[in-house]
Design an enzyme around this catalytic site. Structure first.
Site, PDB file in Angstrom:
ATOM      1  N   GLY A  21      -9.511  -2.153 -12.939  1.00 49.85           N
ATOM      2  CA  GLY A  21     -10.177  -3.413 -13.255  1.00 49.85           C
ATOM      3  C   GLY A  21     -10.188  -3.704 -14.746  1.00 49.85           C
ATOM      4  O   GLY A  21      -9.586  -2.975 -15.543  1.00 49.85           O
ATOM      5  N   ASN A  75     -12.312   4.125  -7.152  1.00 50.50           N
ATOM      6  CA  ASN A  75     -11.963   4.303  -5.744  1.00 50.50           C
ATOM      7  C   ASN A  75     -11.426   5.695  -5.498  1.00 50.50           C
ATOM      8  O   ASN A  75     -10.824   6.322  -6.373  1.00 50.50           O
ATOM      9  CB  ASN A  75     -10.970   3.226  -5.278  1.00 50.50           C
ATOM     10  CG  ASN A  75      -9.523   3.657  -5.407  1.00 50.50           C
ATOM     11  OD1 ASN A  75      -8.999   4.366  -4.550  1.00 50.50           O
ATOM     12  ND2 ASN A  75      -8.882   3.243  -6.491  1.00 50.50           N
ATOM     13  N   LYS A 116       6.029   4.537 -11.043  1.00 50.49           N
ATOM     14  CA  LYS A 116       4.694   4.084 -11.461  1.00 50.49           C
ATOM     15  C   LYS A 116       3.995   5.227 -12.183  1.00 50.49           C
ATOM     16  O   LYS A 116       3.668   6.255 -11.583  1.00 50.49           O
ATOM     17  CB  LYS A 116       3.893   3.654 -10.241  1.00 50.49           C
ATOM     18  CG  LYS A 116       2.509   3.168 -10.612  1.00 50.49           C
ATOM     19  CD  LYS A 116       1.919   2.385  -9.489  1.00 50.49           C
ATOM     20  CE  LYS A 116       0.563   1.850  -9.854  1.00 50.49           C
ATOM     21  NZ  LYS A 116       0.008   1.051  -8.781  1.00 50.49           N
ATOM     22  N   ASN A 148       5.811   0.965  -1.904  1.00 52.40           N
ATOM     23  CA  ASN A 148       5.201   2.024  -2.720  1.00 52.40           C
ATOM     24  C   ASN A 148       5.231   3.317  -1.902  1.00 52.40           C
ATOM     25  O   ASN A 148       4.778   3.351  -0.759  1.00 52.40           O
ATOM     26  CB  ASN A 148       3.767   1.619  -3.082  1.00 52.40           C
ATOM     27  CG  ASN A 148       3.098   2.617  -4.009  1.00 52.40           C
ATOM     28  OD1 ASN A 148       2.634   3.666  -3.570  1.00 52.40           O
ATOM     29  ND2 ASN A 148       3.045   2.289  -5.280  1.00 52.40           N
ATOM     30  N   ASN A 190       4.885   6.388  -6.463  1.00 55.71           N
ATOM     31  CA  ASN A 190       3.561   6.714  -6.983  1.00 55.71           C
ATOM     32  C   ASN A 190       3.577   8.201  -7.319  1.00 55.71           C
ATOM     33  O   ASN A 190       3.523   9.044  -6.425  1.00 55.71           O
ATOM     34  CB  ASN A 190       2.501   6.395  -5.921  1.00 55.71           C
ATOM     35  CG  ASN A 190       1.112   6.803  -6.368  1.00 55.71           C
ATOM     36  OD1 ASN A 190       0.932   7.291  -7.481  1.00 55.71           O
ATOM     37  ND2 ASN A 190       0.135   6.608  -5.503  1.00 55.71           N
ATOM     38  N   LYS A 217       0.863  -1.175   0.000  1.00 54.57           N
ATOM     39  CA  LYS A 217       0.000   0.000   0.000  1.00 54.57           C
ATOM     40  C   LYS A 217       0.907   1.234   0.000  1.00 54.57           C
ATOM     41  O   LYS A 217       2.003   1.193   0.575  1.00 54.57           O
ATOM     42  CB  LYS A 217      -0.729  -0.053   1.341  1.00 54.57           C
ATOM     43  CG  LYS A 217      -2.070   0.529   1.432  1.00 54.57           C
ATOM     44  CD  LYS A 217      -2.509   0.273   2.881  1.00 54.57           C
ATOM     45  CE  LYS A 217      -3.979   0.200   3.115  1.00 54.57           C
ATOM     46  NZ  LYS A 217      -4.871   1.000   2.374  1.00 54.57           N
ATOM     47  N   GLY A 218       0.463   2.325  -0.594  1.00 56.33           N
ATOM     48  CA  GLY A 218       1.272   3.542  -0.612  1.00 56.33           C
ATOM     49  C   GLY A 218       1.643   3.980   0.805  1.00 56.33           C
ATOM     50  O   GLY A 218       0.792   3.963   1.692  1.00 56.33           O
ATOM     51  N   CYS A 259       0.291  11.841  -7.566  1.00 58.89           N
ATOM     52  CA  CYS A 259      -0.129  12.589  -6.382  1.00 58.89           C
ATOM     53  C   CYS A 259       0.036  14.074  -6.636  1.00 58.89           C
ATOM     54  O   CYS A 259       0.992  14.482  -7.299  1.00 58.89           O
ATOM     55  CB  CYS A 259       0.764  12.238  -5.189  1.00 58.89           C
ATOM     56  SG  CYS A 259       0.716  10.528  -4.791  1.00 58.89           S
ATOM     57  N   LEU A 312      -5.450   7.332  -0.274  1.00 60.86           N
ATOM     58  CA  LEU A 312      -4.122   6.882   0.163  1.00 60.86           C
ATOM     59  C   LEU A 312      -4.018   6.672   1.672  1.00 60.86           C
ATOM     60  O   LEU A 312      -2.992   6.950   2.290  1.00 60.86           O
ATOM     61  CB  LEU A 312      -3.047   7.866  -0.330  1.00 60.86           C
ATOM     62  CG  LEU A 312      -2.931   7.932  -1.856  1.00 60.86           C
ATOM     63  CD1 LEU A 312      -2.133   9.149  -2.293  1.00 60.86           C
ATOM     64  CD2 LEU A 312      -2.293   6.670  -2.416  1.00 60.86           C
TER      65      LEU A 312
HETATM   66  C1  LIG Z   1      -8.405   0.423  -3.784  1.00 61.01           C
HETATM   67  C2  LIG Z   1      -7.166   0.764  -4.557  1.00 61.01           C
HETATM   68  C3  LIG Z   1      -6.102   1.382  -3.904  1.00 61.01           C
HETATM   69  C4  LIG Z   1      -4.935   1.717  -4.609  1.00 61.01           C
HETATM   70  N1  LIG Z   1      -3.896   2.300  -3.948  1.00 61.01           N
HETATM   71  C5  LIG Z   1      -2.742   2.580  -4.616  1.00 61.01           C
HETATM   72  C6  LIG Z   1      -1.619   3.126  -3.925  1.00 61.01           C
HETATM   73  O1  LIG Z   1      -1.638   3.323  -2.706  1.00 61.01           O
HETATM   74  N2  LIG Z   1      -0.501   3.422  -4.655  1.00 61.01           N
HETATM   75  C7  LIG Z   1      -0.426   3.181  -6.012  1.00 61.01           C
HETATM   76  O2  LIG Z   1       0.611   3.459  -6.621  1.00 61.01           O
HETATM   77  N3  LIG Z   1      -1.472   2.626  -6.676  1.00 61.01           N
HETATM   78  C8  LIG Z   1      -2.618   2.334  -6.018  1.00 61.01           C
HETATM   79  N4  LIG Z   1      -3.675   1.759  -6.684  1.00 61.01           N
HETATM   80  C9  LIG Z   1      -3.563   1.482  -8.134  1.00 61.01           C
HETATM   81  C10 LIG Z   1      -3.276   0.001  -8.402  1.00 61.01           C
HETATM   82  O3  LIG Z   1      -2.030  -0.387  -7.880  1.00 61.01           O
HETATM   83  C11 LIG Z   1      -3.294  -0.289  -9.927  1.00 61.01           C
HETATM   84  O4  LIG Z   1      -2.291   0.473 -10.547  1.00 61.01           O
HETATM   85  C12 LIG Z   1      -4.639   0.047 -10.540  1.00 61.01           C
HETATM   86  O5  LIG Z   1      -5.663  -0.533  -9.753  1.00 61.01           O
HETATM   87  C13 LIG Z   1      -4.779  -0.428 -11.991  1.00 61.01           C
HETATM   88  O6  LIG Z   1      -4.597  -1.808 -12.103  1.00 61.01           O
HETATM   89  P1  LIG Z   1      -5.825  -2.863 -12.156  1.00 61.01           P
HETATM   90  O7  LIG Z   1      -6.827  -2.339 -13.142  1.00 61.01           O
HETATM   91  O8  LIG Z   1      -5.182  -4.141 -12.583  1.00 61.01           O
HETATM   92  O9  LIG Z   1      -6.397  -2.929 -10.758  1.00 61.01           O
HETATM   93  C14 LIG Z   1      -4.846   1.425  -5.999  1.00 61.01           C
HETATM   94  C15 LIG Z   1      -5.926   0.791  -6.636  1.00 61.01           C
HETATM   95  C16 LIG Z   1      -7.061   0.464  -5.934  1.00 61.01           C
HETATM   96  C17 LIG Z   1      -8.194  -0.228  -6.653  1.00 61.01           C
END
Ligand SMILES: Cc1cc2nc3c(=O)[nH]c(=O)nc-3n(C[C@H](O)[C@H](O)[C@H](O)COP(=O)(O)O)c2cc1C
Length: 359
Positions: free
Chosen positions: A218, A70, A166, A100, A128, A46-47, A131, A74
């Site tokens: 997704g 979502n 990222k 992260n 990340n 998690k970030g 931001c 963070l």
């Molecule tokens: C609930 C949620 C929380 C996320 N938190 C972070 C985060 O803290 N730091 C980050 O770089 N990406 C975060 N992401 C992005 C995911 O790591 C990912 O890049 C994004 O969901 C796209 O991939 P996917 O479609 O396969 O889920 C988050 C995504 C979701 C759904």
């Protein structure tokens, strides 16, 4: 039957290419009761921010067609609590932990990394950059190639571990950002973060998320993500060729000298006065040039070394399939498959008897 799915990214060896994406897998430990986390190639945490964050008020997750929006905001326990409470448990699993990292300004990113630098059990940092930069009017770091590059460079300067940037799909031109952070020393890129979206409740005519907009993820975004990965991979050279962080080549090769040239199997071995070896597997299309620097640079040139006497040693690789390692002379076993290799075909010790005994 077993099969080798291992991959090399940013100089790290992953047992397989399955990495849990940041924020979708908590701190990892939440899933430990359900399966062995050691089966994963890696876990992006998690970030992590300098101070704990509560995140946004609910509703902060809503389902949409083929995906979800979502606006978690963070939420996290802060980097110090991560190091003391989560990391000691997490590092017991045989998987790479990728921290992260995010912040609201350069200094915060750097402070988070400084705290993580003192901790063991982390393989790399994932920045990340989606931001808002509070010191630049709230514009996302990842939307501006120059800011993203400056941030990458600053983090590279203090980090002993690889930096993975990222990328944000919300940048006007993600390829420009990718090129800029590559130039700034990023060891690898990850793509993509969520895509900014909005979902409206048709009955109340209000946004379904408390904050209004949120990040879409997704299956709904997979084709967009794949398109971006394809464009980025066509535009940058990392992490395809450099199997030791590219920054190590840039920072530690100047001033060194070649002392011997050798070969083992498919590898060319260029020994250095510093006690290291530049090991090159050129695969199908890797080519060296030893030329006057004025000679036109071939397409897909990955490495240029200016040699005393005025000539340049270049490595170009049309299909970017080659592999370059910079390793201590007694550390070549770090090359995947090296230890499993048999005696060299031209080794005089490989007599007919040895050959017959081995087959
Ligand atoms: C609930 C949620 C929380 C996320 N938190 C972070 C985060 O803290 N730091 C980050 O770089 N990406 C975060 N992401 C992005 C995911 O790591 C990912 O890049 C994004 O969901 C796209 O991939 P996917 O479609 O396969 O889920 C988050 C995504 C979701 C759904």
């Amino acid at each position: 039957m077993s099969c080798d799915l291992s991959v090399e990214i940013a100089g790290l060896h992953f047992k397989n290419p399955i990495l849990a994406a940041s924020g979708t897998f908590g701190y990892g430990l939440e899933f430990a009761p359900w399966f062995d986390l050691g089966r994963l190639g890696g876990i992006c945490t998690k970030g992590l921010s300098l101070e704990p964050l509560e995140g946004n008020p609910p509703p902060r997750i809503v389902e949409t067609h083929g995906g979800m929006l979502n606006a978690i905001g963070l939420q996290n326990i802060g980097v110090r609590a991560f190091v003391t409470e989560k990391l000691p448990l997490l590092r017991q699993f045989q998987t790479h932990i990728i921290a992260n990292v995010f912040g609201s300004c350069f200094e915060e990113y750097l402070d988070v990394i400084r705290i993580l630098e003192d901790a063991e059990g982390i393989a790399a940092y994932e920045l990340n950059v989606s931001c808002p930069n509070v010191k630049a009017g709230g514009m996302e770091f990842g939307n501006d190639p120059d800011e993203a590059a400056r941030l990458t460079e600053a983090c590279k300067r203090i980090a002993r571990r690889p930096i993975i940037v990222k990328l944000s799909p919300n940048a006007g031109d993600i390829v420009r950002v990718a090129r800029a952070v590559e130039k700034a020393g990023a060891d690898a890129l990850s793509a993509i973060n969520t895509i900014l979206g909005l979902s409206v409740d048709v009955y109340t005519r209000r946004p379904r998320l408390a904050t209004g907009m949120g990040g879409l993820s997704g299956p709904a975004i997979t084709p967009i993500a794949l398109r971006m990965v394809y464009q980025i991979a066509s535009a940058v050279r990392i992490p395809v060729v450099f199997r030791t962080p590219a920054s190590e080549f840039r920072e530690t090769l100047p001033g060194d000298a070649f002392t011997a040239f050798g070969r083992r199997g498919k590898f060319l071995l260029l020994s250095l006065a510093s006690g290291r070896v530049l090991a090159v597997n050129p695969m199908l299309t890797g080519r060296f040039q030893y030329v006057d620097p004025a000679v036109k640079l071939p397409a897909k040139t990955c490495l240029v070394l200016d040699i005393d006497g005025g000539r340049s040693l270049r490595y170009a690789d049309e299909r970017l399939m080659g592999k370059l390692y910079l390793l201590p002379a007694d550390g070549l076993e770090a090359i995947p498959g090296w230890a499993a290799g048999g005696p060299d075909l031209l080794d005089p010790a490989l007599t007919e008897d040895v050959w017959l005994a081995r087959i």
